[in-house]
Design a protein around this motif. Structure first.
Motif, short mmCIF file in Angstrom:
data_model
loop_
_atom_site.label_atom_id
_atom_site.label_comp_id
_atom_site.label_asym_id
_atom_site.label_seq_id
_atom_site.Cartn_x
_atom_site.Cartn_y
_atom_site.Cartn_z
N GLY A 123 0.82 -1.21 0.00
CA GLY A 123 0.00 0.00 0.00
C GLY A 123 0.85 1.26 0.00
O GLY A 123 1.93 1.30 0.60
N ALA A 124 0.36 2.30 -0.67
CA ALA A 124 1.12 3.55 -0.75
C ALA A 124 0.18 4.70 -1.09
O ALA A 124 -0.90 4.50 -1.67
CB ALA A 124 2.22 3.45 -1.80
N LEU A 125 0.61 5.89 -0.73
CA LEU A 125 -0.12 7.12 -1.08
C LEU A 125 0.90 8.18 -1.44
O LEU A 125 1.68 8.63 -0.59
CB LEU A 125 -0.99 7.58 0.09
N ILE A 126 0.92 8.57 -2.71
CA ILE A 126 1.85 9.56 -3.23
C ILE A 126 1.07 10.81 -3.61
O ILE A 126 0.12 10.73 -4.40
CB ILE A 126 2.61 9.01 -4.46
N VAL A 127 1.44 11.95 -3.07
CA VAL A 127 0.72 13.19 -3.30
C VAL A 127 1.65 14.20 -3.98
O VAL A 127 2.75 14.46 -3.49
CB VAL A 127 0.18 13.79 -1.97
N VAL A 128 1.19 14.74 -5.10
CA VAL A 128 1.95 15.75 -5.83
C VAL A 128 1.35 17.12 -5.53
O VAL A 128 0.19 17.38 -5.85
CB VAL A 128 1.92 15.49 -7.35
N GLU A 129 2.12 17.95 -4.88
CA GLU A 129 1.68 19.30 -4.56
C GLU A 129 1.74 20.16 -5.81
O GLU A 129 2.68 20.08 -6.59
CB GLU A 129 2.59 19.88 -3.47
N ARG A 130 0.73 21.02 -5.98
CA ARG A 130 0.74 21.94 -7.13
C ARG A 130 0.76 23.38 -6.61
O ARG A 130 1.70 23.77 -5.94
CB ARG A 130 -0.46 21.65 -8.02
N GLU A 131 -0.27 24.18 -6.89
CA GLU A 131 -0.23 25.58 -6.49
C GLU A 131 -0.35 25.78 -4.98
O GLU A 131 0.23 26.69 -4.43
CB GLU A 131 -1.35 26.35 -7.20
N HIS A 132 -1.14 24.94 -4.33
CA HIS A 132 -1.37 25.12 -2.90
C HIS A 132 -0.41 24.27 -2.08
O HIS A 132 -0.37 23.06 -2.21
CB HIS A 132 -2.82 24.75 -2.56
N GLU A 133 0.37 24.95 -1.24
CA GLU A 133 1.35 24.25 -0.43
C GLU A 133 0.66 23.45 0.66
O GLU A 133 -0.25 23.94 1.35
CB GLU A 133 2.32 25.24 0.19
#
Length: 264
Positions: A123-133
């Motif tokens: 299991g994994a959760l990868i989050v890519v941040e964009r405009e909002h920090e």
């Protein structure tokens, strides 16, 4: 301080104009978040108050201007995260953008890591941040600040890793933090079979413009979550295409020019 507030109370229109400018500023920082809806509502209320003041519609005994200090203080307290986000942007070079090739490399590393983890039922959760920090999520995690790579991503989610239960956050094409805990979605419709990772992916993408890739350890399926909407059962090619479309990147062999929606 008292003299300042007295001066402000004598000029309600000036105070209102200041709050409107602050609202506009926060709207720009809150696009794609729930705070934007609150800001719109406050803007409408503030506009009505100013219109009533201008038309002298208040009863004689109702001195609404004396509440400006409390209103301003409450405003700052409610929108502290958004204010901090805006202030964090001050001084950032707006002309720095990531190269297209580096952005594509990051997407490829995410795809390879996701498929490798899915094949092993990790299991994994990868989050890519964009405009909002994602400042709050990063602060409760463990800072990494390392160059993005498939090997590092996989190692962070291995069962014996102390950080495997949380999310990994990618910012500016780097792994900024791991072991991060995210807000869960408050939705109840159609998500009865979702685990904690998928609920967290929905929650963070509902509140921000981030992109989340969730891998189920029970089924080994890969999901992409954007704007609170989930695409499930993706393979390598479909995940790559979906990420490229969301981030406005050209697919292999394409000619479209764009950059990954995260800061350098």
């Amino acid at each position: 301080m008292a003299a300042w507030w007295t001066e402000l109370s004598l000029k309600p229109l000036a105070a209102g104009s200041f709050l409107i400018a602050l609202l506009v500023w926060l709207v720009l920082a809150s696009r794609g978040t729930r705070a934007l809806r609150i800001l719109v509502g406050l803007g409408v209320i503030l506009g009505l108050l100013l219109a009533a003041e201008w038309l002298d519609l208040y009863p004689n005994h109702w001195e609404v201007t004396k509440f400006w200090p409390e209103v301003t203080l409450a405003f700052i307290m409610i929108f502290q995260p958004e204010l901090r986000r805006v202030l964090a942007r001050i001084g950032r070079n707006p002309f720095r953008r990531g190269s297209e090739s580096e952005s594509s490399r990051v997407v490829e590393e995410i795809v390879k890591a996701a498929i490798s983890l899915a094949n092993r039922r990790i299991g994994a959760l990868i989050v890519v941040e964009r405009e909002h920090e994602l400042l709050d999520a990063v602060e409760v995690g463990t800072l990494i600040d390392a160059r993005m790579s498939k090997e590092l991503l996989i190692s962070l989610f291995l069962p014996y890793s102390p950080l495997h239960d949380g999310a990994v956050i990618i910012r500016a094409k780097r792994i900024v933090a791991a072991g991060c805990f995210l807000p869960l979605t408050v939705r109840t419709d159609g998500i009865e079979t979702y685990g904690t990772r998928h609920r967290a992916a929905l929650g963070i993408t509902e509140e921000t413009d981030a992109i989340a890739v969730a891998i189920s350890e029970e089924t080994g399926t890969v999901s992409l979550v954007v704007g609170g909407e989930i695409q499930r059962d993706l393979d390598g090619s479909s995940l790559r295409k979906a990420l490229s479309d969301v981030l406005h990147l050209p697919e292999p062999g394409g000619v479209r020019r764009a950059w990954l929606g995260v800061r350098s």
